[in-house]
Design an enzyme around this catalytic site. Structure first.
Site, PDB file in Angstrom:
ATOM      1  N   GLU A  45      28.102 -25.838  -6.343  1.00  0.00           N
ATOM      2  CA  GLU A  45      27.556 -26.712  -7.387  1.00  0.00           C
ATOM      3  C   GLU A  45      26.024 -26.651  -7.468  1.00  0.00           C
ATOM      4  O   GLU A  45      25.434 -26.732  -8.538  1.00  0.00           O
ATOM      5  CB  GLU A  45      28.019 -28.126  -7.048  1.00  0.00           C
ATOM      6  CG  GLU A  45      27.424 -29.240  -7.813  1.00  0.00           C
ATOM      7  CD  GLU A  45      27.951 -30.581  -7.329  1.00  0.00           C
ATOM      8  OE1 GLU A  45      28.840 -31.113  -7.989  1.00  0.00           O
ATOM      9  OE2 GLU A  45      27.482 -31.094  -6.309  1.00  0.00           O
TER      10      GLU A  45
ATOM     11  N   ASP B 206      29.353 -33.233   1.519  1.00  0.00           N
ATOM     12  CA  ASP B 206      28.506 -32.037   1.358  1.00  0.00           C
ATOM     13  C   ASP B 206      28.225 -31.331   2.686  1.00  0.00           C
ATOM     14  O   ASP B 206      27.838 -30.156   2.686  1.00  0.00           O
ATOM     15  CB  ASP B 206      27.163 -32.409   0.710  1.00  0.00           C
ATOM     16  CG  ASP B 206      27.324 -32.845  -0.734  1.00  0.00           C
ATOM     17  OD1 ASP B 206      28.472 -32.921  -1.206  1.00  0.00           O
ATOM     18  OD2 ASP B 206      26.306 -33.128  -1.389  1.00  0.00           O
TER      19      ASP B 206
ATOM     20  N   TYR C 174      44.201 -13.427 -14.669  1.00  0.00           N
ATOM     21  CA  TYR C 174      43.000 -14.269 -14.836  1.00  0.00           C
ATOM     22  C   TYR C 174      42.001 -14.114 -13.695  1.00  0.00           C
ATOM     23  O   TYR C 174      42.393 -14.007 -12.524  1.00  0.00           O
ATOM     24  CB  TYR C 174      43.379 -15.758 -14.870  1.00  0.00           C
ATOM     25  CG  TYR C 174      44.261 -16.157 -16.020  1.00  0.00           C
ATOM     26  CD1 TYR C 174      43.869 -15.917 -17.338  1.00  0.00           C
ATOM     27  CD2 TYR C 174      45.475 -16.792 -15.781  1.00  0.00           C
ATOM     28  CE1 TYR C 174      44.697 -16.306 -18.393  1.00  0.00           C
ATOM     29  CE2 TYR C 174      46.295 -17.182 -16.825  1.00  0.00           C
ATOM     30  CZ  TYR C 174      45.894 -16.932 -18.134  1.00  0.00           C
ATOM     31  OH  TYR C 174      46.707 -17.305 -19.165  1.00  0.00           O
TER      32      TYR C 174
ATOM     33  N   GLU D  63      38.363 -34.446  -6.668  1.00  0.00           N
ATOM     34  CA  GLU D  63      39.743 -34.311  -6.149  1.00  0.00           C
ATOM     35  C   GLU D  63      39.811 -34.533  -4.646  1.00  0.00           C
ATOM     36  O   GLU D  63      40.861 -34.889  -4.104  1.00  0.00           O
ATOM     37  CB  GLU D  63      40.275 -32.889  -6.416  1.00  0.00           C
ATOM     38  CG  GLU D  63      40.512 -32.521  -7.856  1.00  0.00           C
ATOM     39  CD  GLU D  63      39.238 -32.125  -8.608  1.00  0.00           C
ATOM     40  OE1 GLU D  63      38.136 -32.290  -8.070  1.00  0.00           O
ATOM     41  OE2 GLU D  63      39.372 -31.670  -9.751  1.00  0.00           O
ATOM     42  N   GLY D  64      38.701 -34.274  -3.948  1.00  0.00           N
ATOM     43  CA  GLY D  64      38.761 -34.295  -2.481  1.00  0.00           C
ATOM     44  C   GLY D  64      38.024 -35.455  -1.839  1.00  0.00           C
ATOM     45  O   GLY D  64      38.155 -35.695  -0.644  1.00  0.00           O
ATOM     46  N   ARG D  65      37.243 -36.191  -2.627  1.00  0.00           N
ATOM     47  CA  ARG D  65      36.350 -37.176  -1.997  1.00  0.00           C
ATOM     48  C   ARG D  65      37.071 -38.427  -1.491  1.00  0.00           C
ATOM     49  O   ARG D  65      36.536 -39.161  -0.666  1.00  0.00           O
ATOM     50  CB  ARG D  65      35.249 -37.603  -2.976  1.00  0.00           C
ATOM     51  CG  ARG D  65      34.318 -36.480  -3.338  1.00  0.00           C
ATOM     52  CD  ARG D  65      32.997 -36.969  -3.852  1.00  0.00           C
ATOM     53  NE  ARG D  65      33.111 -37.993  -4.876  1.00  0.00           N
ATOM     54  CZ  ARG D  65      32.078 -38.538  -5.498  1.00  0.00           C
ATOM     55  NH1 ARG D  65      30.851 -38.128  -5.195  1.00  0.00           N
ATOM     56  NH2 ARG D  65      32.232 -39.459  -6.417  1.00  0.00           N
TER      57      ARG D  65
ATOM     58  N   MET E 240      31.888 -28.859  -5.271  1.00  0.00           N
ATOM     59  CA  MET E 240      30.840 -29.845  -5.026  1.00  0.00           C
ATOM     60  C   MET E 240      29.982 -29.462  -3.839  1.00  0.00           C
ATOM     61  O   MET E 240      30.357 -28.635  -3.020  1.00  0.00           O
ATOM     62  CB  MET E 240      31.458 -31.222  -4.788  1.00  0.00           C
ATOM     63  CG  MET E 240      31.274 -32.127  -5.958  1.00  0.00           C
ATOM     64  SD  MET E 240      31.652 -33.823  -5.533  1.00  0.00           S
ATOM     65  CE  MET E 240      31.646 -34.516  -7.172  1.00  0.00           C
TER      66      MET E 240
ATOM     67  N   GLY F  73      28.104 -41.228  -2.598  1.00  0.00           N
ATOM     68  CA  GLY F  73      29.401 -40.672  -2.997  1.00  0.00           C
ATOM     69  C   GLY F  73      30.487 -40.940  -1.967  1.00  0.00           C
ATOM     70  O   GLY F  73      30.205 -41.022  -0.771  1.00  0.00           O
TER      71      GLY F  73
ATOM     72  N   ARG G 106      24.712 -46.283  -5.588  1.00  0.00           N
ATOM     73  CA  ARG G 106      23.579 -45.414  -5.245  1.00  0.00           C
ATOM     74  C   ARG G 106      22.236 -46.117  -5.407  1.00  0.00           C
ATOM     75  O   ARG G 106      21.195 -45.451  -5.508  1.00  0.00           O
ATOM     76  CB  ARG G 106      23.600 -44.156  -6.123  1.00  0.00           C
ATOM     77  CG  ARG G 106      24.739 -43.186  -5.815  1.00  0.00           C
ATOM     78  CD  ARG G 106      24.472 -41.824  -6.427  1.00  0.00           C
ATOM     79  NE  ARG G 106      25.594 -40.917  -6.275  1.00  0.00           N
ATOM     80  CZ  ARG G 106      25.797 -40.154  -5.203  1.00  0.00           C
ATOM     81  NH1 ARG G 106      24.958 -40.201  -4.193  1.00  0.00           N
ATOM     82  NH2 ARG G 106      26.845 -39.350  -5.152  1.00  0.00           N
TER      83      ARG G 106
ATOM     84  N   ASP H 253      22.058 -38.340   3.549  1.00  0.00           N
ATOM     85  CA  ASP H 253      20.666 -38.239   3.998  1.00  0.00           C
ATOM     86  C   ASP H 253      19.764 -39.254   3.304  1.00  0.00           C
ATOM     87  O   ASP H 253      18.958 -39.923   3.963  1.00  0.00           O
ATOM     88  CB  ASP H 253      20.141 -36.804   3.836  1.00  0.00           C
ATOM     89  CG  ASP H 253      20.379 -36.235   2.448  1.00  0.00           C
ATOM     90  OD1 ASP H 253      21.155 -36.818   1.680  1.00  0.00           O
ATOM     91  OD2 ASP H 253      19.786 -35.192   2.126  1.00  0.00           O
ATOM     92  N   ASP H 254      19.929 -39.422   1.994  1.00  0.00           N
ATOM     93  CA  ASP H 254      19.069 -40.367   1.284  1.00  0.00           C
ATOM     94  C   ASP H 254      19.345 -41.806   1.733  1.00  0.00           C
ATOM     95  O   ASP H 254      18.420 -42.590   1.936  1.00  0.00           O
ATOM     96  CB  ASP H 254      19.293 -40.261  -0.231  1.00  0.00           C
ATOM     97  CG  ASP H 254      18.688 -38.980  -0.808  1.00  0.00           C
ATOM     98  OD1 ASP H 254      17.700 -38.489  -0.234  1.00  0.00           O
ATOM     99  OD2 ASP H 254      19.214 -38.470  -1.808  1.00  0.00           O
TER     100      ASP H 254
ATOM    101  N   LYS I  68      27.573 -39.845   6.646  1.00  0.00           N
ATOM    102  CA  LYS I  68      28.640 -39.614   5.672  1.00  0.00           C
ATOM    103  C   LYS I  68      28.195 -38.623   4.627  1.00  0.00           C
ATOM    104  O   LYS I  68      27.033 -38.674   4.209  1.00  0.00           O
ATOM    105  CB  LYS I  68      28.963 -40.958   4.986  1.00  0.00           C
ATOM    106  CG  LYS I  68      29.854 -40.856   3.795  1.00  0.00           C
ATOM    107  CD  LYS I  68      29.258 -41.475   2.531  1.00  0.00           C
ATOM    108  CE  LYS I  68      28.131 -40.689   1.946  1.00  0.00           C
ATOM    109  NZ  LYS I  68      27.738 -41.063   0.592  1.00  0.00           N
ATOM    110  N   THR I  69      28.985 -37.733   4.204  1.00  0.00           N
ATOM    111  CA  THR I  69      28.877 -36.949   2.977  1.00  0.00           C
ATOM    112  C   THR I  69      29.808 -35.739   3.065  1.00  0.00           C
ATOM    113  O   THR I  69      29.800 -35.012   4.062  1.00  0.00           O
ATOM    114  CB  THR I  69      27.445 -36.463   2.621  1.00  0.00           C
ATOM    115  OG1 THR I  69      27.543 -35.668   1.436  1.00  0.00           O
ATOM    116  CG2 THR I  69      26.750 -35.640   3.675  1.00  0.00           C
TER     117      THR I  69
END
Ligand code: FBP
Length: 551
Positions: free
Chosen positions: A310, A204, A242, A424-426, A249, A80, A144, A174-175, A201-202
């Site tokens: 997520e 997450d 609301y 939106e943020g990646r 994510m 990602g 990927r 990690d992968d 990188k990630t």
């Protein structure tokens, strides 16, 4: 007015010179530390990585100038997107050129498959210049594809030999870095002379450990999401009608959600790791959310914000068991894949599950149950970004509130809006932190390559200090590995860093969440990422890093 090809900010960022640790500013010598061990399952990892296991930690120090032979390097963006990927490449490019102006950098296109399919471009100064300090991975694209077969590694060797590539840099999570380690071991064992270096990188934030303080992209992505959450909170507090259910994510760990909560102070924030530790059911999570809604309604406040990670679904023990059974059941299952209708697939799955998991599967709305059986990613993970947990929770909370209303225990109004923030943020323009950090990681990789290292990950530490004081070096990737079940088999993988419930970020959150939930609320509105201005506005690392470093 002339047509615009770049925004004024894009133009300004092109000239930004990322900051480097002092040790990388001149000539560098490598200092080797003690031998290392894998984080768990030492005997298994050692047996699987006989050539790259136990290598020492490496740090850099200022040294004498020396002649460096010409090297060719290939770089791969994997998985990602994360803000700063382009700066890893610019740092790598600049580092290589500083070592020897004749060094060459190639980019493999579309992720790891570019290496296997021999799809590449040479990265020249004019290409790199266009991407300095920009978001995205579009300079060479990402993918990927999992590298797991000797035939793939051999195809890679073939193109490296053809182009004179001595080293491959894998920029991934990690992968992907697990793949990088397997590739390094294979090439070393075959004596190919091809080195492999990884970069963390990630968005997450779950590729971290003692030597990797954070993965790049986490900083920018969290700041972008926190801005949006802050804006929503201001809207909620203005309109007062609301409840916003916001899923964030982070495929597995809740670092993004927790960091966004620390930045914006919402009324409710679910942390998957806590849900698992307390052995909570989906019903318990709904009950927790409902009690805050009921309490606020008693003060006439029928609005609020709820952050949902997520990955939540995989941390609810009964759901985890169901997903694990589904993972094993659906791995390479031709019978299931041959079925045509959703109904046939549903019946097939129900027939194969254990009694407990079948009950859970049956209790889910059909749409969510179907989402759980969608294709896994090439690493065997459920694609949680496709599972709409926030909608599931809205549905269940609404039902529970209706019950409470019938019992006379709730008198409020419940109107909910769902959001999902991820994409939106990646690819946002990297924050100063990520721009500097990624450039330093790329530069570090060039030094590790020039020293002939393989099976290492670039490491830049001491990240809450000014960049000049950052500590650069290399960590053996095998040090981060353990054995985990994937596709129904035990495999060596880099251990994921989950949110630690006794860690400072969670502890801070746990201490303050009651105040954030109640009728007074404590919303913070972080505003957009700032690139120019006072350092306390532009160069702040994440609250997670700050809390983790606080003594
Ligand atoms: P990486 O681990 O490869 O960095 O990707 C993380 C991530 O952004 C997750 O947060 C999300 O679940 C997933 O990628 C989405 O994947 P895709 O880009 O394939 O939709």
């Amino acid at each position: 007015m002339k047509p615009m090809t770049k925004s004024p900010l894009q133009v300004a960022r092109a000239t930004y010179q990322p900051k480097l640790p002092a040790a990388l500013k001149g000539n560098v010598v490598l200092k080797e530390g003690a031998a290392t061990e894998s984080v768990a399952d030492q005997a298994d990892i050692k047996a699987l990585f006989p050539n790259t296991y136990g290598m020492p930690l490496i740090s850099f120090e200022a040294g004498e100038a020396q002649a460096n032979p010409v090297v060719g390097v290939g770089v791969i963006l994997s998985g990602g997107q994360a803000p700063g990927g382009h700066n890893v490449i610019s740092g790598l490019f600049d580092g290589l050129k500083a070592l020897n102006p004749n060094n060459k950098l190639y980019g493999f296109l579309g992720g790891p498959s570019g290496l296997v399919d021999h799809s590449y471009i040479e990265l020249t100064e004019s290409i790199v210049k266009e991407y300095r300090n920009t978001g995205g991975f579009d300079i060479i694209g990402s993918g990927r594809t999992k590298l797991e077969e000797d035939a793939q590694y051999d195809k890679g060797e073939e193109i490296c030999k053809k182009l004179g590539i001595n080293a491959i840099v894998v920029i991934g999570g990690d992968d992907s870095n697990t793949n990088a380690c397997v590739l390094a071991e294979y090439y070393k064992q075959k004596n190919t002379g091809i080195q492999v270096i990884g970069c963390p990188k990630t968005i997450d934030g779950d590729l971290k450990n003692e030597m990797i303080e954070t993965s790049f992209g986490f900083d920018t992505a969290c700041k972008v999401y926190s801005e949006l959450i802050g804006n929503i909170q201001r809207d909620a507090n203005s309109a007062k009608k609301y409840w916003h259910f916001i899923r964030l994510m982070g495929r597995s760990a809740s670092h993004i959600t927790l960091e966004c909560a620390l930045q914006s102070q919402p009324n409710i924030c679910i942390v998957s790791e806590e849900v698992e530790a307390k052995n909570m059911t989906l019903k318990d999570v709904v009950e927790e959310i409902t009690s805050v809604i009921v309490n606020r309604a008693s003060f006439g406040l029928n609005f609020g914000t709820i952050l949902i990670p997520e990955g939540l679904i995989e941390f609810i023990p009964a759901m985890k068991k169901l997903i694990s059974e589904l993972n094993d059941l659906l791995a390479h299952n031709d019978d299931f894949n041959a079925l045509e209708t959703d109904d046939e697939k549903r019946q097939y799955v129900k027939g194969m599950l254990s009694v407990d998991s079948r009950d859970v599967y049956n209790s889910l709305p059909k749409g969510i149950a179907k989402q759980l059986t969608l294709d896994r990613d090439p690493h065997g993970n459920v694609q949680v970004s496709l599972i709409e947990t926030e909608k599931l929770l809205i549905e269940m909370v609404a039902k529970r509130l209706a019950q409470l209303k019938a019992e006379g225990k709730y008198k409020g109004k419940f109107s909910a809006i769902n959001h999902f923030f991820g994409y939106e943020g990646r690819c946002a323009i990297p924050s100063n932190f990520d721009a500097d950090y990624t450039y330093s990681l790329g530069y570090t990789a060039s030094v590790l390559i020039s020293a002939g290292k393989t099976g290492y990950m670039s490491s830049v530490r001491n990240l809450t200090a000014p960049a000049a004081e950052w500590i650069a070096g290399g960590v053996p990737i095998t040090m981060m590995m353990n054995m985990e079940r994937r596709h129904g088999k035990m495999k060596p993988v880099i251990q994921k860093a989950l949110v630690l419930l006794d860690g400072a970020p969670f502890q801070y959150f746990a201490k303050h969440r009651v105040d954030w939930a109640d009728e007074k609320q404590s919303y913070v509105y972080p505003g957009p990422v700032q690139y120019y201005g006072p350092s306390e506005v532009c160069d702040q690392p994440t609250r997670t890093l700050l809390l983790e470093h606080e003594k």
